[in-house]
Design a protein around this motif. Structure first.
Motif, short mmCIF file in Angstrom:
data_model
loop_
_atom_site.label_atom_id
_atom_site.label_comp_id
_atom_site.label_asym_id
_atom_site.label_seq_id
_atom_site.Cartn_x
_atom_site.Cartn_y
_atom_site.Cartn_z
N ARG A 102 0.58 -1.27 0.14
CA ARG A 102 -0.05 0.01 0.04
C ARG A 102 0.77 1.29 -0.05
O ARG A 102 1.95 1.10 0.62
CB ARG A 102 -1.01 0.03 1.34
CG ARG A 102 -2.11 -1.22 0.94
CD ARG A 102 -3.05 -0.76 0.20
NE ARG A 102 -4.21 -1.82 0.42
CZ ARG A 102 -4.18 -3.02 -0.18
NH1 ARG A 102 -3.12 -3.38 -0.94
NH2 ARG A 102 -5.09 -3.79 0.07
N GLU A 136 -4.91 -0.76 5.32
CA GLU A 136 -5.32 -1.39 3.97
C GLU A 136 -5.93 -0.41 3.23
O GLU A 136 -5.99 -0.46 1.81
CB GLU A 136 -6.22 -2.41 4.49
CG GLU A 136 -5.86 -3.42 5.28
CD GLU A 136 -5.68 -4.89 4.17
OE1 GLU A 136 -5.85 -4.78 3.26
OE2 GLU A 136 -5.11 -5.46 4.78
N THR A 137 -6.65 0.54 3.82
CA THR A 137 -7.35 1.56 3.12
C THR A 137 -7.27 3.00 3.12
O THR A 137 -7.57 3.83 2.31
CB THR A 137 -9.00 1.50 3.36
OG1 THR A 137 -9.36 1.86 4.45
CG2 THR A 137 -9.47 -0.15 3.19
N GLU A 139 -8.38 4.43 5.57
CA GLU A 139 -9.52 5.18 6.27
C GLU A 139 -9.31 5.61 7.61
O GLU A 139 -8.35 5.02 8.39
CB GLU A 139 -10.68 4.19 6.32
CG GLU A 139 -11.38 3.91 5.09
CD GLU A 139 -12.12 5.23 4.48
OE1 GLU A 139 -12.72 5.70 5.35
OE2 GLU A 139 -12.19 5.28 3.23
N GLN A 151 -4.29 7.89 -1.18
CA GLN A 151 -3.63 6.71 -1.68
C GLN A 151 -3.04 6.74 -3.28
O GLN A 151 -4.00 7.18 -3.99
CB GLN A 151 -4.54 5.49 -1.47
CG GLN A 151 -4.13 4.20 -1.57
CD GLN A 151 -5.08 3.12 -1.30
OE1 GLN A 151 -4.69 1.93 -1.39
NE2 GLN A 151 -6.21 3.36 -0.70
#
Ligand code: FES
Length: 169
Positions: A102, A136-137, A139, A151
């Motif tokens: 990521r 992961e995101t 958020e 991202q």
């Protein structure tokens, strides 16, 4: 009588012998032509602007940047980097797991402190005001940050890690 009227007619009228009715008709036609030209020009101009913005965003959308080799960052580690020497927008590349990478902007969305990935708790942490982000995101999980971390997409190719600007929705 008519002879008198002819005498009263100003000399310039004889140079421009257009009747009032005809002059209005010509003027309407000219105005319609003008409107057609104007709308045509606007349509062409808008088309050119749209084409330019499409081309520009396409170039930007798919620009890739080589960051490092995959072996350089073990699982659970991160690397900070900048693109094109732009130190105003630093990024972090995180190796989350086997084939799982990521990349996020490193500036916290609260007050721009530098965020870090903490493998022990599997979170991206902002030390300034205890903001936490999902690795992961991007958020927000906890704390004052108002928005997720921006991202970038990560591409692995031939043992190297590339990042690309994420496709706009
Ligand atoms: Fe990150 Fe405040 S600057 S939580």
């Amino acid at each position: 009588m008519s002879h008198n009227k002819e005498k009263e007619t100003p000399f310039w009228k004889s140079d421009f012998p257009i009747k009032q009715e005809e002059s209005t008709h010509v003027s309407r036609r000219e105005f319609a032509k003008f409107l057609c030209l104007l709308s045509g020009s606007l349509a062409v101009g808008n088309g050119m602007i749209a084409a330019k913005s499409l081309l520009f965003s396409k170039d930007k959308k798919y620009q890739e940047h080589l960051i490092c080799s995959t072996s350089e960052i073990p699982i659970g580690e991160m690397k900070s980097f900048v693109i094109n020497d732009n130190h105003k927008v630093p990024y972090i590349l995180i190796h989350l797991g086997e084939d799982k990478w990521r990349c996020f902007e490193q500036k916290c969305t609260h007050l721009s402190c530098a965020v870090l990935y903490k493998h022990e708790i599997n979170k991206i942490v902002c030390p300034c005001h205890k903001g936490f982000f999902d690795p992961e995101t991007g958020e927000v999980l906890q704390g004052p940050p108002p928005r997720p971390l921006p991202q970038l997409s990560v591409v692995i190719r031939d043992g190297n890690v590339y990042v690309t600007e994420k496709e706009k929705k």
